[in-house]
Design an enzyme around this catalytic site. Structure first.
Site, mmCIF file in Angstrom:
data_model
loop_
_atom_site.group_PDB
_atom_site.id
_atom_site.type_symbol
_atom_site.label_atom_id
_atom_site.label_comp_id
_atom_site.label_asym_id
_atom_site.label_seq_id
_atom_site.Cartn_x
_atom_site.Cartn_y
_atom_site.Cartn_z
ATOM 1 N N GLY A 84 0.074 -9.425 -2.680
ATOM 2 C CA GLY A 84 1.189 -9.507 -1.471
ATOM 3 C C GLY A 84 1.115 -8.264 -0.577
ATOM 4 O O GLY A 84 0.501 -7.224 -1.163
ATOM 5 N N HIS A 126 5.871 7.902 -1.672
ATOM 6 C CA HIS A 126 5.409 9.179 -0.603
ATOM 7 C C HIS A 126 4.754 8.631 0.764
ATOM 8 O O HIS A 126 4.947 9.272 1.409
ATOM 9 C CB HIS A 126 4.858 10.195 -1.475
ATOM 10 C CG HIS A 126 3.455 9.750 -1.697
ATOM 11 N ND1 HIS A 126 2.350 10.833 -1.736
ATOM 12 C CD2 HIS A 126 2.621 8.567 -1.758
ATOM 13 C CE1 HIS A 126 1.237 10.489 -2.020
ATOM 14 N NE2 HIS A 126 1.307 9.156 -1.960
ATOM 15 N N PHE A 165 4.179 -5.696 -0.325
ATOM 16 C CA PHE A 165 5.538 -5.370 -0.915
ATOM 17 C C PHE A 165 6.609 -5.127 0.318
ATOM 18 O O PHE A 165 7.848 -4.986 -0.259
ATOM 19 C CB PHE A 165 5.297 -4.304 -1.813
ATOM 20 C CG PHE A 165 4.838 -2.924 -1.375
ATOM 21 C CD1 PHE A 165 5.094 -2.140 -0.303
ATOM 22 C CD2 PHE A 165 3.934 -2.340 -2.339
ATOM 23 C CE1 PHE A 165 4.609 -1.153 0.031
ATOM 24 C CE2 PHE A 165 3.278 -1.152 -2.013
ATOM 25 C CZ PHE A 165 3.423 -0.379 -0.944
ATOM 26 N N ASP A 173 -0.824 -5.703 -5.720
ATOM 27 C CA ASP A 173 -1.381 -5.059 -4.455
ATOM 28 C C ASP A 173 -1.812 -5.732 -3.385
ATOM 29 O O ASP A 173 -1.447 -6.966 -3.502
ATOM 30 C CB ASP A 173 -2.400 -4.060 -4.987
ATOM 31 C CG ASP A 173 -2.658 -2.935 -4.373
ATOM 32 O OD1 ASP A 173 -2.652 -2.828 -2.877
ATOM 33 O OD2 ASP A 173 -2.768 -1.744 -5.004
HETATM 34 C C1 LIG Z 1 -1.612 6.072 -3.161
HETATM 35 S S1 LIG Z 1 -2.085 4.627 -3.896
HETATM 36 C C2 LIG Z 1 -1.194 4.515 -5.452
HETATM 37 C C3 LIG Z 1 -2.085 3.893 -6.627
HETATM 38 C C4 LIG Z 1 -1.877 4.056 -7.747
HETATM 39 N N1 LIG Z 1 -0.447 3.277 -8.061
HETATM 40 C C5 LIG Z 1 -1.961 5.435 -8.138
HETATM 41 O O1 LIG Z 1 -0.964 6.061 -8.657
HETATM 42 O O2 LIG Z 1 -3.231 6.032 -8.320
HETATM 43 C C6 LIG Z 1 -0.768 3.233 -3.133
HETATM 44 C C7 LIG Z 1 -1.172 1.802 -3.374
HETATM 45 O O3 LIG Z 1 -0.260 0.961 -2.508
HETATM 46 C C8 LIG Z 1 -1.285 -0.390 -2.190
HETATM 47 N N2 LIG Z 1 -0.303 -0.643 -1.065
HETATM 48 C C9 LIG Z 1 -0.077 -0.208 0.103
HETATM 49 N N3 LIG Z 1 0.480 -0.825 1.111
HETATM 50 C C10 LIG Z 1 0.996 -2.065 0.335
HETATM 51 C C11 LIG Z 1 1.664 -3.074 0.719
HETATM 52 N N4 LIG Z 1 1.980 -3.256 1.953
HETATM 53 N N5 LIG Z 1 1.840 -4.195 -0.370
HETATM 54 C C12 LIG Z 1 1.173 -3.829 -1.479
HETATM 55 N N6 LIG Z 1 0.636 -2.647 -1.780
HETATM 56 C C13 LIG Z 1 0.224 -1.961 -0.812
HETATM 57 C C14 LIG Z 1 -2.494 0.407 -1.764
HETATM 58 O O4 LIG Z 1 -3.369 -0.632 -1.671
HETATM 59 C C15 LIG Z 1 -2.880 1.229 -2.908
HETATM 60 O O5 LIG Z 1 -3.391 0.948 -4.105
#
Ligand SMILES: C[S@@+](CC[C@H](N)C(=O)[O-])C[C@H]1O[C@@H](n2cnc3c(N)ncnc32)[C@H](O)[C@@H]1O
Length: 337
Positions: A226, A246, A228, A200
């Protein structure tokens, strides 16, 4: 049904649904269910505990009674129903109010401008890129609430996934967009041979490490910091992307699927879970409104059906792709490399 049987009742109920929704969201925000966590309170004590004016208090608490969220006894004392005692008391491990707090604080306002979002295609949340995580995370309180809220939503999915995926065939797991790490914690707790961790954005590191430490799993699960889109994903036998795709537009979705494919070992599996739209695009209102939430909140995100995701995964190279329901609202799509 004949024309004379028709009534507008359902239309009126739907149209004013926001009133019921906001009554619950304000009760969560004010901590009504947490205040009642230690026992019943009468009108004045409850009003003072949650800090509201006397004018609306009685109607507010009685509205919660009418919604079956509170009970009121014949002495006028309010108490939590079993569902709210378990899931909406902030001190309880099953608390799911974090996501509702987030919806109340961040989504309710932008949803008031849904018509504008539909007219323009532009988010109403102030988002500049596709999604807005860096902006949310600059506020530490928001970061903690969001991370905790995500765990509340992830837990039932993760518990079901721990049961219904053949974990004995795999050794390493990386959860992409892991937040606090609820998913790897639940899987590693249920399967003692699993190691790996969560990926994350850097601000999540200490929340992840604290949460994993509290569950006694620091020797098997670690945090990978990182972005992603900018960084490669850590290699693993199983990669999970839950409620991540999504948030992003189509080319970003496919780029993330491709990165997962590249990071998987041969024979490895990608598990995507989301609140899927039904393949016929007719019945799953929760999926469509989740997608409209992406319209209002993000610059390009949208929800999708199992068939959509299967097609994208196939395009990237995944094989033996299958969709399986996990909970009443979330399903997974598994593809093999
Ligand atoms: C909607 S949340 C989903 C969290 C978890 N997987 C769940 O189902 O409850 C999206 C996650 O993606 C992470 N995220 C968003 N942009 C990101 C990026 N560029 N690189 C890494 N993680 C990212 C956010 O910090 C968050 O924890």
């Amino acid at each position: 049904m004949s024309a004379s049987d028709l009534t507008p009742d359902r239309l009126v109920r739907l149209g004013f649904g926001f009133r019921e929704s906001k009554t619950l969201l304000s009760a969560v925000e004010l901590g009504v269910f947490t205040a009642l966590g230690e026992g019943a309170l009468d009108l004045d004590d409850l009003r003072q505990r949650v800090g509201i004016h006397s004018r609306g208090a009685r109607d507010f608490f009685d509205a919660l009674v009418s919604l079956d969220l509170l009970t009121r006894d014949n002495k006028g004392c309010y108490a939590n129903t079993p569902m709210c005692a378990q899931y909406l008391d902030r001190t309880k491990p099953d608390y799911v109010g974090g996501e509702l707090e987030f919806a109340n604080a961040r989504q309710f306002g932008p949803w008031g401008k849904l018509t504008e979002a539909l007219r323009t295609g532009a988010p109403q949340s102030g988002a500049r890129g596709t999604a807005n995580y860096a902006a949310y995370y600059s506020d530490r309180q928001v970061l903690e609430n969001v991370a905790r809220g995500m765990s509340g939503g992830t837990r039932p999915v993760a518990d079901r996934l721990a049961e219904c995926f053949p974990w004995r065939d795999h050794n390493t797991l990386i959860d992409i967009g892991t937040a606090q790490g609820c998913l790897p914690v639940r899987i590693a707790s249920a399967h003692a041979h699993i190691t790996g961790g969560g990926f994350d954005l850097p601000p999540l590191r200490d929340l992840f490490e604290t949460y994993v430490g509290q569950h006694g799993l620091s020797d098997r699960l670690r945090f990978f910091a990182g972005d992603f889109f900018a960084d490669p994903l850590p290699p693993a036998d199983v990669i999970v992307m839950g409620r991540v795709l999504h948030n992003w537009n189509l080319s970003e979705k496919i780029a993330l699927l491709r990165k997962a494919y590249d990071a998987l070992s041969e024979g490895g599996a990608l598990i995507v879970y989301e609140r899927l739209i039904d393949d016929e695009r007719r019945t799953n209102t929760a999926g469509f409104t989740a997608s409209l939430n992406m319209l209002v909140m993000t610059g390009g995100g949208f929800d999708f059906s199992g068939a959509d995701c299967k097609a994208w995964m196939k395009e990237v190279g995944f094989q033996r792709i299958e969709t399986t329901p996990l909970t009443a609202v979330q399903s997974m799509i598994v593809g093999r490399k």
